[in-house]
Scaffold this motif. Structure first.
Motif, mmCIF file in Angstrom:
data_model
loop_
_atom_site.group_PDB
_atom_site.id
_atom_site.type_symbol
_atom_site.label_atom_id
_atom_site.label_comp_id
_atom_site.label_asym_id
_atom_site.label_seq_id
_atom_site.Cartn_x
_atom_site.Cartn_y
_atom_site.Cartn_z
ATOM 1 N N THR A 183 -0.080 1.496 -5.196
ATOM 2 C CA THR A 183 -1.444 1.852 -4.803
ATOM 3 C C THR A 183 -1.965 2.815 -5.882
ATOM 4 O O THR A 183 -1.185 3.322 -6.702
ATOM 5 C CB THR A 183 -1.512 2.569 -3.436
ATOM 6 O OG1 THR A 183 -0.877 3.843 -3.556
ATOM 7 C CG2 THR A 183 -0.861 1.768 -2.317
ATOM 8 N N LYS A 184 -3.264 3.078 -5.853
ATOM 9 C CA LYS A 184 -3.882 3.953 -6.850
ATOM 10 C C LYS A 184 -3.296 5.369 -6.764
ATOM 11 O O LYS A 184 -3.352 6.001 -5.703
ATOM 12 C CB LYS A 184 -5.385 4.005 -6.588
ATOM 13 C CG LYS A 184 -6.172 4.823 -7.562
ATOM 14 C CD LYS A 184 -7.641 4.665 -7.209
ATOM 15 C CE LYS A 184 -8.475 5.801 -7.724
ATOM 16 N NZ LYS A 184 -9.848 5.669 -7.218
ATOM 17 N N ARG A 230 -2.031 6.316 0.420
ATOM 18 C CA ARG A 230 -2.406 5.145 1.221
ATOM 19 C C ARG A 230 -3.907 5.144 1.482
ATOM 20 O O ARG A 230 -4.496 6.198 1.710
ATOM 21 C CB ARG A 230 -1.641 5.153 2.562
ATOM 22 C CG ARG A 230 -0.131 5.171 2.407
ATOM 23 C CD ARG A 230 0.409 4.014 1.576
ATOM 24 N NE ARG A 230 0.061 2.711 2.114
ATOM 25 C CZ ARG A 230 0.768 2.066 3.040
ATOM 26 N NH1 ARG A 230 1.880 2.589 3.491
ATOM 27 N NH2 ARG A 230 0.375 0.883 3.490
ATOM 28 N N TYR A 231 -4.469 3.964 1.458
ATOM 29 C CA TYR A 231 -5.921 3.829 1.585
ATOM 30 C C TYR A 231 -6.322 3.055 2.830
ATOM 31 O O TYR A 231 -7.058 3.535 3.659
ATOM 32 C CB TYR A 231 -6.484 3.207 0.307
ATOM 33 C CG TYR A 231 -6.199 4.100 -0.888
ATOM 34 C CD1 TYR A 231 -7.017 5.184 -1.159
ATOM 35 C CD2 TYR A 231 -5.064 3.906 -1.683
ATOM 36 C CE1 TYR A 231 -6.731 6.043 -2.222
ATOM 37 C CE2 TYR A 231 -4.776 4.756 -2.743
ATOM 38 C CZ TYR A 231 -5.606 5.821 -3.002
ATOM 39 O OH TYR A 231 -5.319 6.677 -4.033
ATOM 40 N N ASP A 288 -3.728 -2.380 1.505
ATOM 41 C CA ASP A 288 -3.195 -2.007 0.194
ATOM 42 C C ASP A 288 -1.847 -2.699 -0.035
ATOM 43 O O ASP A 288 -1.384 -3.475 0.803
ATOM 44 C CB ASP A 288 -3.173 -0.480 0.008
ATOM 45 C CG ASP A 288 -2.185 0.231 0.923
ATOM 46 O OD1 ASP A 288 -1.220 -0.406 1.393
ATOM 47 O OD2 ASP A 288 -2.385 1.440 1.157
ATOM 48 N N GLN A 289 -1.238 -2.432 -1.170
ATOM 49 C CA GLN A 289 -0.105 -3.260 -1.603
ATOM 50 C C GLN A 289 1.269 -2.782 -1.129
ATOM 51 O O GLN A 289 2.289 -3.297 -1.563
ATOM 52 C CB GLN A 289 -0.107 -3.354 -3.131
ATOM 53 C CG GLN A 289 -1.269 -4.144 -3.685
ATOM 54 C CD GLN A 289 -1.316 -5.561 -3.114
ATOM 55 O OE1 GLN A 289 -0.346 -6.298 -3.200
ATOM 56 N NE2 GLN A 289 -2.437 -5.920 -2.495
#
Ligand code: 5GP
Ligand code: ZN
Length: 133
Positions: A35-36, A105-106, A110-111
């Motif tokens: 994730t970002k 975490r968004y 997300d992945q």
């Protein structure tokens, strides 16, 4: 340690996006962003895993984990975070230099997928008894 990728990152023999550094601890972006803001926090003194790291290094690493978790959450407006540490191949460790993953975490799309299943064959009473044998 000679053949250790993360020791090479510490020594600038391999490039990385470093976001925090002091005498004992380094943090850099994971090359593969789950994730970002996915970040790895490591001790500068090589230790393979949680079983081997000196407790004073463990404390320092985790102080930085907490600080960066707050900073990443604020800067990227994350909704939460998972802190993950894999030890030994059986647990998915692929780089054998102790590291903690900070994974902001968004949303549920997300992945990162984490699923805590439940093994009905394992009785916690028996586990407790075995632990205390
Ligand atoms: P592990 O599976 O051991 O818990 O995680 C190792 C992590 O190190 C993986 O997420 C992988 O993407 C990351 N990684 C492996 N090689 C490099 C590298 O050369 N640079 C960076 N920045 N990350 C790496
Ligand atoms: Zn190393």
């Amino acid at each position: 340690m000679e053949d250790c990728i993360f020791c090479k990152i510490i020594n600038n023999e391999i490039p990385s996006y470093k976001i925090y550094e002091d005498d004992d601890v380094l943090a850099f972006l994971d090359i593969s962003q789950v994730t970002k803001g996915h970040t790895l926090v490591i001790p500068k003194k090589h230790a393979k895993n949680l079983y081997e790291i000196a407790s004073e290094d463990l404390i320092k690493v985790h102080q930085v984990v907490q600080e960066l978790t707050c900073e990443l959450t604020e800067k990227f407006n994350a909704q939460g975070v998972n802190i993950i540490n894999n030890n030994h191949e059986a647990a998915g460790q692929t780089v054998f230099h102790y590291h903690v993953h900070i994974i902001p975490r968004y949303d549920e799309n997300d992945q990162l997928t984490l699923k805590f299943g439940s093994d009905s064959k394992i009785d916690p009473q028996l586990v407790f008894n075995e632990f205390n044998k």
